[in-house]
Write a protein that holds these residues in place. Structure first.
Motif, mmCIF file in Angstrom:
data_model
loop_
_atom_site.group_PDB
_atom_site.id
_atom_site.type_symbol
_atom_site.label_atom_id
_atom_site.label_comp_id
_atom_site.label_asym_id
_atom_site.label_seq_id
_atom_site.Cartn_x
_atom_site.Cartn_y
_atom_site.Cartn_z
ATOM 1 N N ASP A 196 -28.489 -27.740 46.618
ATOM 2 C CA ASP A 196 -28.921 -28.133 47.864
ATOM 3 C C ASP A 196 -29.777 -26.626 48.478
ATOM 4 O O ASP A 196 -30.847 -26.888 49.004
ATOM 5 N N HIS A 200 -33.420 -26.117 49.623
ATOM 6 C CA HIS A 200 -34.029 -25.704 50.699
ATOM 7 C C HIS A 200 -34.935 -24.242 50.488
ATOM 8 O O HIS A 200 -35.866 -24.150 51.129
ATOM 9 N N HIS A 265 -36.481 -33.091 49.676
ATOM 10 C CA HIS A 265 -35.617 -33.642 50.911
ATOM 11 C C HIS A 265 -35.784 -34.795 51.215
ATOM 12 O O HIS A 265 -34.798 -35.688 51.584
ATOM 13 N N HIS A 279 -25.616 -35.452 48.829
ATOM 14 C CA HIS A 279 -26.940 -35.066 49.126
ATOM 15 C C HIS A 279 -27.808 -33.872 48.073
ATOM 16 O O HIS A 279 -28.799 -34.101 47.545
HETATM 17 FE FE LIG Z 1 -30.551 -30.204 52.341
#
Ligand SMILES: [Fe+2]
Length: 377
Positions: A196, A200, A265, A279
């Motif tokens: 994740d 980002h 995302h 996620h």
């Molecule tokens: Fe995220």
């Protein structure tokens, strides 16, 4: 609306919350309400730490299971905040705990709030929410979501569909990074959250909204992940490595606070919903394929060439395989056997923004091809 105010971030290398205490005093706050995930509270012996550090003040400690930041949990916490009337809310936990505290803090200023009201305020860009009535401090106990540094609050409705809140009111006033607190995270969770954070940072780097400042945060995050992630995943109690990855995750959050995220995302949310995956795992499935697409853009490719040197790889063309290698090294081998479908209403407004930030415009046919390319059987 200025969404770009940054949180003050302090790093505190002892697990006693002394840094948090000092910061709360600097805010001139004396009536703290602490919100923590039950598992974190147990693993970190949080009750004893809070009693030692806040022995005399009137304080309230709320613990529970906030996984996914479900709306009922947000509304319960809102009620507690309204009854106790804290001057500072301190959220200690993973991304779900922090997002629950962000949402409840804002909703506490409304005279009424039910699930319908939340649905009306979320998924609007930016969320038309009122100002918070107290300070907000975020102390992450996992390294990845970066929510301690962002104006995002993602919630789940009763069907486990995500609702996206974006507002400067969700931005914590302070984030305190305590490396000791992320040394009890299981390795599979470390892996998903690290992907994740990697997403980002990379997405902020190639975002159309990238600035020099967001590039600095993104590059710092990527260099820290490159340097420390392997050791942290192998030995979560390695404090130096844990510190490096925790800082990476917050820098990555700071990067996408400024530059937002992109197609990876935006598409990760329907994938996670349909596959019932985390996620981070959904992001990791998409990231290399989105990188492949974005390399078609000449300017993005040039920018990624400069990043490649920082990552010790020969050129931008190797970035998708660099990402795939991380999936392999972290044992994130989930594959998709059935195609993911997007509903006719997709994407909601905040995800539309993310899709628009992607350097290569993803028309419907390209999105279909991208989702089809993920299917392995
Ligand atoms: Fe995220």
């Amino acid at each position: 609306m200025d969404l770009f105010r940054s949180a003050t971030v302090r790093v505190w290398d002892t697990p006693d919350l002394a840094g948090t205490r000092a910061a709360v005093e600097a805010f001139d706050c004396s009536r703290p309400l602490f919100v923590a995930g039950a598992a974190s509270a147990d693993a970190l012996n949080l009750g004893a730490i809070l009693d030692a550090r806040w022995p005399h003040e009137e304080k309230r400690v709320v613990t529970g299971n906030f996984a996914g930041s479900p709306i009922p949990a947000v509304l319960r916490l809102r009620t507690t905040i309204r009854q106790f009337a804290p001057d500072v809310v301190v959220a200690i936990g993973g991304g779900s705990v922090i997002d629950t505290a962000k949402a409840a803090s804002v909703l506490a200023t409304l005279d009424r709030a039910d699930a319908k009201d939340v649905a009306a305020l979320w998924n609007v860009w930016p969320a038309p929410v009122p100002p918070r009535g107290h300070r907000l401090v975020a102390i992450p106990t996992t390294a990845g979501t970066g929510t301690e540094a962002t104006p995002y609050a993602v919630l789940s409705d009763e069907r486990n569909v995500k609702l996206f809140g974006v507002s400067r009111e969700f931005q914590p006033d302070l984030a305190v990074l305590v490396p000791h607190f992320v040394t009890t995270v299981p390795r599979d969770v470390i892996a998903e959250l690290a992907m994740d954070a990697l997403s980002h940072a990379l997405e902020a780097f190639w975002s159309r909204k990238a600035t020099l400042s967001s590039d600095v945060s993104a590059t710092t995050a990527l260099a820290l992940l490159d340097g420390y992630l392997a050791n942290y995943w192998k030995s979560p109690t390695d404090l130096v490595a844990a510190r490096g990855v925790l800082l990476a995750a917050t820098h990555a959050g700071d990067a996408f606070r400024q530059a937002s995220s992109t197609a990876c995302h935006a598409l990760s949310f329907p994938i996670a919903e349909q596959l019932h995956s985390s996620h981070g795992s959904a992001c990791s499935l998409l990231l290399a394929n989105v990188a492949d697409i974005n390399l078609r853009d000449h300017v993005t490719r040039l920018k990624l060439e400069s990043l490649a040197a920082c990552l010790g790889i020969r050129g931008a063309a190797e970035i998708p395989s660099y990402i795939r290698q991380w999936r392999t090294r972290l044992r994130l081998n989930e594959e998709i056997e059935q195609p993911v479908h997007l509903s006719p209403e997709w994407p909601p407004a905040p995800l539309q923004e993310m899709m628009a930030n992607n350097p290569v415009r993803l028309e419907a046919s390209l999105v279909r091809d991208l989702l089809a390319s993920l299917v392995t059987a």
